[in-house]
Enzyme design. Structure first.
Site, PDB file in Angstrom:
ATOM      1  N   GLU A  82      -0.282  11.266  -3.841  1.00 27.92           N
ATOM      2  CA  GLU A  82      -0.515  11.649  -5.235  1.00 27.92           C
ATOM      3  C   GLU A  82       0.666  11.278  -6.121  1.00 27.92           C
ATOM      4  O   GLU A  82       0.483  10.848  -7.269  1.00 27.92           O
ATOM      5  CB  GLU A  82      -0.807  13.147  -5.327  1.00 27.92           C
ATOM      6  CG  GLU A  82      -2.064  13.596  -4.605  1.00 27.92           C
ATOM      7  CD  GLU A  82      -3.298  12.801  -5.024  1.00 27.92           C
ATOM      8  OE1 GLU A  82      -3.423  12.464  -6.220  1.00 27.92           O
ATOM      9  OE2 GLU A  82      -4.139  12.519  -4.154  1.00 27.92           O
ATOM     10  N   HIS A 118       0.282   7.695  -6.975  1.00 24.88           N
ATOM     11  CA  HIS A 118      -0.666   7.480  -8.079  1.00 24.88           C
ATOM     12  C   HIS A 118       0.033   7.655  -9.422  1.00 24.88           C
ATOM     13  O   HIS A 118      -0.161   6.859 -10.348  1.00 24.88           O
ATOM     14  CB  HIS A 118      -1.826   8.474  -7.984  1.00 24.88           C
ATOM     15  CG  HIS A 118      -2.916   8.055  -7.052  1.00 24.88           C
ATOM     16  ND1 HIS A 118      -3.538   6.822  -7.109  1.00 24.88           N
ATOM     17  CD2 HIS A 118      -3.525   8.726  -6.030  1.00 24.88           C
ATOM     18  CE1 HIS A 118      -4.467   6.755  -6.172  1.00 24.88           C
ATOM     19  NE2 HIS A 118      -4.477   7.891  -5.499  1.00 24.88           N
ATOM     20  N   GLU A 127      -6.176   2.966  -4.364  1.00 19.05           N
ATOM     21  CA  GLU A 127      -5.914   3.770  -3.176  1.00 19.05           C
ATOM     22  C   GLU A 127      -5.026   3.021  -2.194  1.00 19.05           C
ATOM     23  O   GLU A 127      -4.104   3.587  -1.606  1.00 19.05           O
ATOM     24  CB  GLU A 127      -7.221   4.172  -2.507  1.00 19.05           C
ATOM     25  CG  GLU A 127      -8.059   5.173  -3.302  1.00 19.05           C
ATOM     26  CD  GLU A 127      -7.306   6.456  -3.566  1.00 19.05           C
ATOM     27  OE1 GLU A 127      -7.102   7.238  -2.635  1.00 19.05           O
ATOM     28  OE2 GLU A 127      -6.891   6.669  -4.712  1.00 19.05           O
ATOM     29  N   ASP A 161      -1.427   4.190  -0.948  1.00 14.17           N
ATOM     30  CA  ASP A 161      -1.102   4.332   0.470  1.00 14.17           C
ATOM     31  C   ASP A 161       0.240   3.671   0.777  1.00 14.17           C
ATOM     32  O   ASP A 161       1.107   4.265   1.439  1.00 14.17           O
ATOM     33  CB  ASP A 161      -2.185   3.689   1.344  1.00 14.17           C
ATOM     34  CG  ASP A 161      -3.521   4.399   1.253  1.00 14.17           C
ATOM     35  OD1 ASP A 161      -3.553   5.546   0.758  1.00 14.17           O
ATOM     36  OD2 ASP A 161      -4.531   3.798   1.659  1.00 14.17           O
TER      37      ASP A 161
END
Length: 490
Positions: free
Chosen positions: A141, A144, A206, A210
């Site tokens: 998170e 992100h 994503e 990662d």
């Protein structure tokens, strides 16, 4: 006890969606109207300005506070803060001033939105068997946030109308707030692209999260292998739930190839397995009691685990049993287990605070006070110790002493609405009516209710003499609220 979103909460969520769409449309449309071409992402010149990100973050937190049950247990919140800020120095974040929130929901979920808001479900503790797995979700998170995925997702919409962009933002925020599919439906209904393209774009983000998340984990001295391990847990949950997609996977698409890719990446990091901190497992068991169907069932579960020949995390299991005893109002048994744990770990704050909670529940305020004051002398300004000491004073009828403690805590943690509520209660006990109004005003501000906050401060202002310094402070706060109300109405 498990909490789910009720029909009433869903109706409220729809109302919030309307409000958010209107608010964000007002904020975004003028900015986008200045140019037909959206600016590049990055830094202060990006698509979302720092000011707009902060406004979005404030609105998200206000919406969460109004519509969703949260966990404000000081021990759990303190742990989340400690593990998050272990990761933060390794994250390429421009804004490291984060606000953390724990949603009281037993499902696996986590989210990050502009303004530095990072949230997890209580269920993440239940499903992440190790601290490395838990930290991997937080690192993901933070990645992100650092990669501006929210803003870059908007950039792809440059051919759509500003209202569409605003609707998409509201939908993304709403799905984080309500943990339901209402927000996702709003996104699908306002986008000028197919859902297939939407998911493909999300998968690209994503994959990037990662990669960056694993770098954050490794740099922070944690194990990158926690990420593919957590993904495998999610995949198993997905298979068990059949057609009902887990909350986290509805916003974080996961495929078998992505799991394999993260395993390959994790294998490139050298190093031994990283041991979990004991604190993670203490908090995990604390929340297992919280989500148990009954305290009796929690007691049986921990007793069964302790009967095994060589149980892992023996002290953490005994701690979980003590918390279950406390929840079942078996205070003597809880106290006995906690004192035994403290004999072997005299300085462990979690054992001290939990023992003090048991003593408070048993109305043994003098013993709780003595224990906590000694702990606070060794750990000045510690949040869980200070809060629990304030609760001991409040329970013992010492409103003024409790208010002094809570006022200092609220200064250090102004985003915690529970502190303002407790401060208002303590000030009322101490017959400080001005203090009651001021504390309630700060609570209403966190809830996004500017009108009620304004009313509370005006009532406080009316009590004070014109020459009072406190009245001047209140007048300045009223001025800030008026500016926020004017900005909201533009």
């Amino acid at each position: 006890m498990k909490h789910t979103i009720s029909r009433l909460a869903n109706c409220r969520a729809i109302h919030i969606l309307v409000l958010l769409t209107a608010l964000l449309s007002t904020a975004i449309i003028p900015a986008l109207a200045q140019s037909q071409n959206l600016p590049d992402i990055g830094g202060n010149g990006g698509l979302l300005s720092d000011q707009l990100e902060n406004e979005i973050g404030q609105q998200v937190m206000s919406s969460i506070r109004r519509s969703t049950r949260t966990i404000q247990d000081p021990l759990v919140y303190d742990y989340l803060g400690n593990i998050t800020y272990r990761l933060v120095p390794s994250a390429p974040l421009e804004n490291r001033d984060l606000q953390l929130v724990i949603i009281d929901n037993s499902a696996i979920n986590a989210f990050a939105v502009p303004g530095g808001i990072v949230g997890v479900n209580g269920g993440l503790f239940l499903n992440a068997a190790t601290e490395q797995q838990f930290a991997s979700v937080l690192a993901h998170e933070l990645a992100h946030l650092s990669q501006h995925h929210f803003a870059r997702r908007m950039e792809q919409q440059e051919t759509t109308t500003p209202l569409t962009v605003a609707g998409m933002i509201a939908g993304i925020i709403l799905s984080a707030v309500t943990q339901s599919d209402i927000g996702l439906a709003a996104i699908a209904g306002t986008q000028a692209m197919t859902m297939q393209n939407m998911l493909a774009y999300s998968r690209a983000h994503e994959k990037e999260a990662d990669r960056v998340g694993m770098e954050i984990l490794a740099s922070a001295g944690l194990d990158p292998r926690g990420m593919p391990e957590m993904f495998e847990i999610m995949m198993r949950r997905n298979r068990l739930q059949g057609n009902r997609l887990p909350e986290y996977l509805s916003t974080h698409p996961l495929t078998q190839s992505r799991v394999a890719d993260t395993w390959n990446r994790a294998s490139q990091y050298s190093g031994q397995r990283v041991a979990d901190s004991q604190e993670y497992h203490l908090m995990r068991h604390r929340l297992q009691v919280h989500y148990a169907k009954s305290p009796e069932l929690a007691i049986r579960t921990f007793e069964s685990e302790l009967e095994k020949d060589d149980p892992d995390h023996l002290e953490a299991l005994r701690y979980g049993l003590a918390v279950a005893y406390q929840e079942n109002r078996e205070y003597d048994r809880a106290e006995q287990v906690l004192r035994e744990l403290l004999d072997g770990n005299p300085g462990r704050i979690t054992f001290q605070v939990t023992l003090a909670e048991v003593l408070i529940d048993h109305e043994n305020y003098d013993s709780a006070r003595e224990l906590l004051k000694q702990a606070l002398a060794r750990n000045p300004e510690n949040y869980p110790i200070s809060y629990t000491l304030a609760m001991a004073e409040l329970g013992d009828g010492n409103g003024a002493t409790a208010a002094d403690l809570l006022e200092e805590l609220a200064r250090q943690h102004p985003e915690q609405e529970l502190l303002w509520l407790k401060l208002a209660e303590a000030e009322g006990m101490a017959r400080n009516i001005v203090g009651v109004h001021r504390a309630r005003a700060e609570y209403y501000l966190l809830m996004g209710d500017l009108t009620s906050a304004q009313r509370q401060l005006r009532q406080a202002q009316d009590i004070l003499p014109a020459s009072s310094t406190e009245r001047q402070v209140i007048s300045e706060r009223l001025g800030e609220i008026s500016e926020r109300m004017q900005a909201r109405n533009r």
